[in-house]
Design an enzyme around this catalytic site. Structure first.
Site, mmCIF file in Angstrom:
data_model
loop_
_atom_site.group_PDB
_atom_site.id
_atom_site.type_symbol
_atom_site.label_atom_id
_atom_site.label_comp_id
_atom_site.label_asym_id
_atom_site.label_seq_id
_atom_site.Cartn_x
_atom_site.Cartn_y
_atom_site.Cartn_z
ATOM 1 N N LYS A 152 0.173 -2.150 -12.728
ATOM 2 C CA LYS A 152 -0.404 -3.076 -12.918
ATOM 3 C C LYS A 152 -0.305 -3.316 -14.909
ATOM 4 O O LYS A 152 -0.333 -4.256 -14.592
ATOM 5 C CB LYS A 152 -1.924 -2.995 -12.441
ATOM 6 N N ALA A 181 -1.754 -11.206 -10.335
ATOM 7 C CA ALA A 181 -3.718 -10.228 -9.979
ATOM 8 C C ALA A 181 -3.038 -8.678 -10.581
ATOM 9 O O ALA A 181 -1.721 -8.564 -10.713
ATOM 10 C CB ALA A 181 -3.321 -10.741 -9.102
ATOM 11 N N TYR A 240 -2.033 3.337 -9.816
ATOM 12 C CA TYR A 240 -1.925 2.209 -9.622
ATOM 13 C C TYR A 240 -2.255 1.178 -10.981
ATOM 14 O O TYR A 240 -1.618 0.443 -11.072
ATOM 15 C CB TYR A 240 -3.396 1.941 -8.669
ATOM 16 N N GLY A 247 -3.301 -11.789 2.991
ATOM 17 C CA GLY A 247 -4.435 -10.448 2.806
ATOM 18 C C GLY A 247 -5.468 -11.447 2.103
ATOM 19 O O GLY A 247 -5.646 -12.420 2.313
ATOM 20 N N PHE A 248 -6.223 -10.584 2.309
ATOM 21 C CA PHE A 248 -7.950 -10.422 2.353
ATOM 22 C C PHE A 248 -7.717 -11.976 1.069
ATOM 23 O O PHE A 248 -7.894 -12.893 1.287
ATOM 24 C CB PHE A 248 -8.475 -9.282 1.771
ATOM 25 N N ILE A 249 -7.968 -11.656 -0.288
ATOM 26 C CA ILE A 249 -7.674 -12.569 -0.700
ATOM 27 C C ILE A 249 -6.818 -13.830 -1.031
ATOM 28 O O ILE A 249 -6.901 -15.091 -1.023
ATOM 29 C CB ILE A 249 -7.870 -11.801 -2.041
ATOM 30 N N THR A 263 6.208 -0.601 -5.300
ATOM 31 C CA THR A 263 5.740 -2.039 -5.230
ATOM 32 C C THR A 263 5.288 -2.955 -6.444
ATOM 33 O O THR A 263 6.054 -4.209 -5.908
ATOM 34 C CB THR A 263 4.995 -2.575 -4.250
ATOM 35 N N GLY A 323 -1.307 -7.102 4.985
ATOM 36 C CA GLY A 323 -1.806 -8.810 5.076
ATOM 37 C C GLY A 323 -1.352 -8.547 6.748
ATOM 38 O O GLY A 323 -0.461 -7.616 7.405
ATOM 39 N N LEU A 380 -0.001 -11.800 -5.727
ATOM 40 C CA LEU A 380 -1.154 -10.915 -5.186
ATOM 41 C C LEU A 380 -0.714 -9.808 -4.214
ATOM 42 O O LEU A 380 -1.232 -8.937 -4.407
ATOM 43 C CB LEU A 380 -2.036 -11.968 -3.895
#
Ligand code: UDP
Length: 348
Positions: free
Chosen positions: A157, A121, A153, A14-16, A99, A40, A80
């Site tokens: 988290k 994360a 979300y 993915g991005f990070i 997920t 990703g 992540l």
């Protein structure tokens, strides 16, 4: 010289994750990425595939046999992999909750089995609609009603955070939770709703910039390279386990000002004048290249995200805790980041 460390990055395509993989390889560490390529992308890590210390496994973190094998080979796991992006979250709440909760549980279990340090994360979304600015780690949180899927979300988290800290307290797992605020940089995609990739695409293509609501909501944007430095700092520090840290920039900007900044970064006066090729005399007489106002359109939230969407007006992190723990603070300005993004823009 520091001994190389073996890392597993979940969601590393993915991005990070891909930026993190790159930075760790650069400092001589060994990196395995597990990613199911749901959000990703192979192209984020394509350039790393030939690196002798890089390993890629295409699998879901809920595949326990694969996760178990990979965890057994590493010292540190950076978790992540998650469903991210407001748009994705609003459109697929079941996927988001499952997920995020089941994935993290699997990663913590595997980490515990092999005595790994696990960095989990989390997100500034957990501060929800809290109005105390800046947000610091011990603040109360205030989420919206469960009928509004945006908050699934944040809630998922929060469960991840509770579970991580519980594994530390009850089982002695070395765990660190980091809450990412708005992060920005190359490879981030607008498809999942993130504002800067959207604005950059619109500005570079000369399309109107879509500012949601009145644009007076504000955020702080941190360059991904600064964020990566913070994550590595937490991974390498032995005194931070069992704790939660904010990672983000403290420079606040309204979304409307951001739209203007991106527009000007993509359309500097010289470029516009150059395109239109006016005479030199005329060029100096021309008003500002114009029409910034015409280039911004205001879109109501309902139209952007569907009925009943709730946004937060301000979001600013208190970063004194991480600064004190590992001496981290952001170094890259938003202007630098935007310049870089505009110059390296490629259509998605
Ligand atoms: N936003 C916007 N135009 C867009 C995408 C987002 O005005 O094309 C706004 C969005 O409503 C929010 C801010 O920009 O107020 C940041 O949105 P993003 O989804 O990037 O992050 P988050 O909402 O998680 O802070």
């Amino acid at each position: 010289m520091k001994q190389p460390t073996r890392y597993l990055i979940t969601g590393g395509a993915g991005f990070i994750g891909s930026h993190l993989a790159e930075a760790l390889l650069e400092q001589g560490d060994d990196v395995t990425v597990i990613d199911d390529l749901s959000t990703g992308r192979m192209e984020n890590i394509q350039h790393l595939l030939d690196h002798p210390n890089f390993h890629f496994v295409r699998a879901s973190i809920t595949d326990s046999a694969v996760l178990d094998r990979l965890a057994s080979q590493v010292k540190t796991i950076v978790h992540l992999a998650a469903a991210v992006g407001v748009k994705l979250v609003v459109e697929h709440p079941v996927y988001t909750i499952e997920t995020n909760v089941m994935g993290t549980e699997a990663v913590l279990k595997a980490g515990l089995r092999y005595n790994c340090k696990v960095l989990v994360a989390s997100t500034s979304e957990v501060y929800g609609k809290g109005s105390k600015i800046p947000f610091s780690e011990e603040d109360d949180t205030l989420l919206g009603a469960t009928s509004k899927s945006r908050w699934s979300y944040a809630a998922s988290k929060m469960v991840d955070e509770f579970l991580s800290l519980a594994y530390q307290r009850e089982h002695g797992l070395q765990v660190v939770v980091f809450r990412l605020f708005n992060t920005v940089g190359p490879r981030q995609r607008g498809r999942y709703g993130m504002v800067i990739p959207n604005f950059v695409r619109q500005a570079v293509q000369g399309d109107p910039i879509t500012v949601y609501d009145d644009g007076l909501q504000s955020r702080c944007f941190c360059d991904v390279q600064d964020v990566i430095r913070a994550i590595i700092g937490l991974a390498e520090n032995q005194d931070v386990t069992g704790q939660v840290f904010n990672i983000g920039s403290t420079t606040e900007i309204t979304i409307l000002d951001l739209a203007r900044k991106v527009w000007h970064a993509a359309n500097p006066p010289s470029r516009i004048l150059d395109k239109e090729k006016p005479s030199k005399a005329l060029a100096t007489a021309l008003p500002q290249p114009a029409t910034e106002i015409e280039r911004i359109i205001f879109v109501p939230y309902d139209q952007a995200y569907g009925e009943g969407f709730e946004d937060m007006r301000r979001r600013v992190p208190d970063i004194s805790k991480i600064k004190q723990a590992i001496g981290w603070e952001p170094q890259i300005s938003l202007d630098e980041t935007l310049q870089h993004l505009v110059q390296s823009y490629r259509p998605e």
